[in-house]
Design an enzyme around this catalytic site. Structure first.
Site, PDB file in Angstrom:
ATOM      1  N   GLY A  15      12.995  29.093 105.319  1.00  0.00           N
ATOM      2  CA  GLY A  15      13.742  29.089 106.586  1.00  0.00           C
ATOM      3  C   GLY A  15      14.489  30.376 106.859  1.00  0.00           C
ATOM      4  O   GLY A  15      14.574  31.271 106.020  1.00  0.00           O
ATOM      5  N   CYS A  18       4.371  35.509 104.520  1.00  0.00           N
ATOM      6  CA  CYS A  18       5.241  34.443 104.015  1.00  0.00           C
ATOM      7  C   CYS A  18       4.628  33.076 104.291  1.00  0.00           C
ATOM      8  O   CYS A  18       4.303  32.748 105.435  1.00  0.00           O
ATOM      9  CB  CYS A  18       6.615  34.546 104.681  1.00  0.00           C
ATOM     10  SG  CYS A  18       7.761  33.289 104.118  1.00  0.00           S
ATOM     11  N   CYS A  26       9.744  27.366 109.097  1.00  0.00           N
ATOM     12  CA  CYS A  26      10.370  28.555 109.701  1.00  0.00           C
ATOM     13  C   CYS A  26       9.549  28.922 110.933  1.00  0.00           C
ATOM     14  O   CYS A  26       8.332  28.762 110.946  1.00  0.00           O
ATOM     15  CB  CYS A  26      10.346  29.711 108.698  1.00  0.00           C
ATOM     16  SG  CYS A  26      11.127  31.222 109.304  1.00  0.00           S
ATOM     17  N   CYS A  77       9.210  32.935  98.050  1.00  0.00           N
ATOM     18  CA  CYS A  77       9.585  32.110  99.183  1.00  0.00           C
ATOM     19  C   CYS A  77       8.411  31.287  99.727  1.00  0.00           C
ATOM     20  O   CYS A  77       7.374  31.830 100.075  1.00  0.00           O
ATOM     21  CB  CYS A  77      10.104  33.018 100.280  1.00  0.00           C
ATOM     22  SG  CYS A  77      10.453  32.188 101.794  1.00  0.00           S
ATOM     23  N   CYS A 118      18.676  30.158  94.724  1.00  0.00           N
ATOM     24  CA  CYS A 118      18.081  30.518  96.004  1.00  0.00           C
ATOM     25  C   CYS A 118      17.899  29.240  96.832  1.00  0.00           C
ATOM     26  O   CYS A 118      17.186  28.327  96.420  1.00  0.00           O
ATOM     27  CB  CYS A 118      16.745  31.197  95.695  1.00  0.00           C
ATOM     28  SG  CYS A 118      15.793  31.597  97.130  1.00  0.00           S
ATOM     29  N   GLU A 143      12.466  23.611  99.040  1.00  0.00           N
ATOM     30  CA  GLU A 143      12.519  24.059  97.658  1.00  0.00           C
ATOM     31  C   GLU A 143      13.771  24.880  97.407  1.00  0.00           C
ATOM     32  O   GLU A 143      14.358  25.455  98.330  1.00  0.00           O
ATOM     33  CB  GLU A 143      11.299  24.917  97.344  1.00  0.00           C
ATOM     34  CG  GLU A 143      11.349  26.252  98.068  1.00  0.00           C
ATOM     35  CD  GLU A 143      10.098  27.102  97.888  1.00  0.00           C
ATOM     36  OE1 GLU A 143       9.004  26.546  97.782  1.00  0.00           O
ATOM     37  OE2 GLU A 143      10.242  28.329  97.868  1.00  0.00           O
ATOM     38  N   CYS A 160       6.409  35.428 109.658  1.00  0.00           N
ATOM     39  CA  CYS A 160       6.069  36.672 108.938  1.00  0.00           C
ATOM     40  C   CYS A 160       4.719  36.452 108.265  1.00  0.00           C
ATOM     41  O   CYS A 160       4.490  35.416 107.643  1.00  0.00           O
ATOM     42  CB  CYS A 160       7.147  36.993 107.895  1.00  0.00           C
ATOM     43  SG  CYS A 160       8.774  37.279 108.592  1.00  0.00           S
TER      44      CYS A 160
HETATM   45  N1  SAH Z   1      14.123  34.190 106.645  1.00  0.00           N
HETATM   46  C1  SAH Z   1      14.903  34.943 105.731  1.00  0.00           C
HETATM   47  C2  SAH Z   1      15.029  34.314 104.341  1.00  0.00           C
HETATM   48  C3  SAH Z   1      13.810  33.698 103.696  1.00  0.00           C
HETATM   49  S1  SAH Z   1      12.581  34.693 102.952  1.00  0.00           S
HETATM   50  C4  SAH Z   1      14.380  36.377 105.636  1.00  0.00           C
HETATM   51  O1  SAH Z   1      13.376  36.674 106.262  1.00  0.00           O
HETATM   52  O2  SAH Z   1      15.015  37.190 104.993  1.00  0.00           O
HETATM   53  C5  SAH Z   1      13.298  35.465 101.582  1.00  0.00           C
HETATM   54  C6  SAH Z   1      12.673  36.822 101.277  1.00  0.00           C
HETATM   55  O3  SAH Z   1      11.363  36.684 100.699  1.00  0.00           O
HETATM   56  C7  SAH Z   1      12.487  37.695 102.494  1.00  0.00           C
HETATM   57  O4  SAH Z   1      12.831  39.023 102.182  1.00  0.00           O
HETATM   58  C8  SAH Z   1      10.991  37.591 102.757  1.00  0.00           C
HETATM   59  O5  SAH Z   1      10.545  38.640 103.550  1.00  0.00           O
HETATM   60  C9  SAH Z   1      10.471  37.559 101.343  1.00  0.00           C
HETATM   61  N2  SAH Z   1       9.115  37.025 101.162  1.00  0.00           N
HETATM   62  C10 SAH Z   1       8.546  35.956 101.719  1.00  0.00           C
HETATM   63  N3  SAH Z   1       7.303  35.767 101.259  1.00  0.00           N
HETATM   64  C11 SAH Z   1       7.074  36.744 100.381  1.00  0.00           C
HETATM   65  C12 SAH Z   1       5.982  37.099  99.551  1.00  0.00           C
HETATM   66  N4  SAH Z   1       4.881  36.387  99.560  1.00  0.00           N
HETATM   67  N5  SAH Z   1       6.113  38.179  98.751  1.00  0.00           N
HETATM   68  C13 SAH Z   1       7.245  38.912  98.743  1.00  0.00           C
HETATM   69  N6  SAH Z   1       8.320  38.626  99.496  1.00  0.00           N
HETATM   70  C14 SAH Z   1       8.231  37.559 100.305  1.00  0.00           C
END
Ligand code: SAH
Length: 370
Positions: free
Chosen positions: A189, A118, A111, A362, A104, A91, A115
């Site tokens: 990713g 995520c 990935c 994300c 973005c 996406e 996390c």
């Molecule tokens: N892997 C990279 C980039 C992708 S995620 C990273 O970790 O930075 C992009 C951002 O969105 C990151 O800051 C991640 O922690 C955040 N993110 C992912 N899922 C989220 C959610 N459900 N709510 C808020 N932030 C989120």
């Protein structure tokens, strides 16, 4: 076998062309046609000799991305789901704000960092994206954002199921590059886990003869992979770096971001301080505020202690969904947290969540549609 020309940086294309017996200066012309004039048809590259154009057509092809869905949020954030050649999905999200229009981008299919908040990580890593798949997200969307569906208003969501427009006519000239002002690697990713292709895509974005994108308008977001941050620092690309911090407490951070067990905060901060010193630019820390998890006075104080003396910016993002152990913070939690930072003189921005009605955070798009 023909090669995907959008996987080449300018210097790689020069080398490839000379090894195939072409004049290397052709590479600059080809780059200019593809990325500045947006022509994806060798026959139309009229300042290149016919013989060379014919050979180019035999040796190279233009890859395209297929848009499987396009949605527009009430706040005009747009989300695109792409289907790749192997059937995988990624996406991209386009976020227009006053005079900034941010795209973005995804860097991987899935990935591996897992996390907990995520959705991208829930199915693990499927594969890295090729540089052309990263660049094509930009090219396809910048072509399309001049022709968007109406923002959704209450009832059914308007969806776009268009096949990619044939680009060889070049009729989008002038529109695309004006439209997108910033590129962030914040989609699906971990860009630093696909280091080579992310760097290659950045070199293509910033090439003067092509898209000529300003390096300070490109931002890589990472969960904090130390060796690759050091590697990035050595390359001196000049792009901005964001780190997804989300907690200044090793215990809490390791719980919600398993990568922290391998690369804990103390070591991460050392590397980031070196990075911002050598780049002479602040590192941005993303801090999602999760209700009752990382928003207490103590959490704020730990953050202040961790970042004090570091050349940095803080982006606070109130979590906008409910998933597993995570919940939205109460307005008072957000307010109190901000006050603590203010009192300590720490610079922060409180980011609005964008595209909530279309799940533009994300990985959410992929999870809902994929
Ligand atoms: N892997 C990279 C980039 C992708 S995620 C990273 O970790 O930075 C992009 C951002 O969105 C990151 O800051 C991640 O922690 C955040 N993110 C992912 N899922 C989220 C959610 N459900 N709510 C808020 N932030 C989120």
């Amino acid at each position: 076998m023909a090669e995907d020309i959008k996987n080449y940086t300018l210097s790689e294309l020069k080398n490839a062309l000379s090894s195939k017996g072409f004049a290397p200066y052709c590479a600059g012309q080809v780059f200019n046609w593809i990325y500045a004039k947006r022509i994806e048809n060798f026959d139309l590259m009229t300042d290149i000799s016919k013989g060379t154009r014919d050979s180019l057509s035999e040796n190279f092809y233009f890859s395209k991305l297929k848009i499987s869905k396009r949605e527009v949020s009430l706040d005009k954030t747009e989300k695109f789901l792409f289907e790749l050649n192997d059937g995988a999905s990624i996406e991209s999200v386009f976020i227009p704000e006053n005079n900034r229009r941010t795209l973005c981008l995804s860097s991987q299919v899935g990935c591996k960092y897992g996390c907990k908040f995520c959705i991208s990580g829930t199915r693990g890593l499927k594969r890295n994206l090729a540089a052309s798949e990263i660049v094509n997200q930009y090219l396809t969307i910048s072509d399309l954002i001049g022709r968007k569906p109406e923002p959704r208003s209450g009832g059914a969501t308007p969806r776009f199921d268009g096949a990619l427009r044939h680009q060889s006519t070049g009729c989008a000239r002038g529109i695309p590059e004006k439209a997108i002002t910033n590129v962030v690697f914040m989609g699906i990713g971990e860009p630093l886990d696909n280091f080579e292709m992310t760097v290659k895509a950045i070199r293509i974005f910033t090439e003067h003869k092509g898209l000529n994108f300003s390096k300070r308008r490109i931002s890589i977001s990472t969960c904090g992979i130390i060796p690759q941050i050091e590697q990035l620092s050595l390359l001196k690309l000049g792009v901005k770096l964001s780190v997804s911090l989300h907690s200044a407490d090793d215990k809490i951070r390791s719980k919600i971001m398993p990568v922290n067990s391998k690369y804990p905060l103390g070591e991460l901060m050392k590397v980031l301080r070196n990075f911002s010193e050598s780049e002479k630019y602040p590192v941005t820390f993303e801090y999602a505020l999760f209700g009752s998890l990382n928003t207490s006075k103590l959490d704020a104080q730990k953050l202040i202690r961790l970042l004090r003396g570091t050349n940095c910016k803080i982006n606070l993002i109130p979590y906008n969904a409910s998933q597993g152990d995570f919940k939205q913070p109460a307005p008072s939690e957000v307010e109190d947290f901000c006050k603590e930072l203010e009192n300590a003189g720490l610079f922060y921005t409180l980011r609005k969540s964008r595209g909530q009605d279309i799940h533009a955070a994300c990985g959410q798009l992929y999870a809902l549609w994929g």
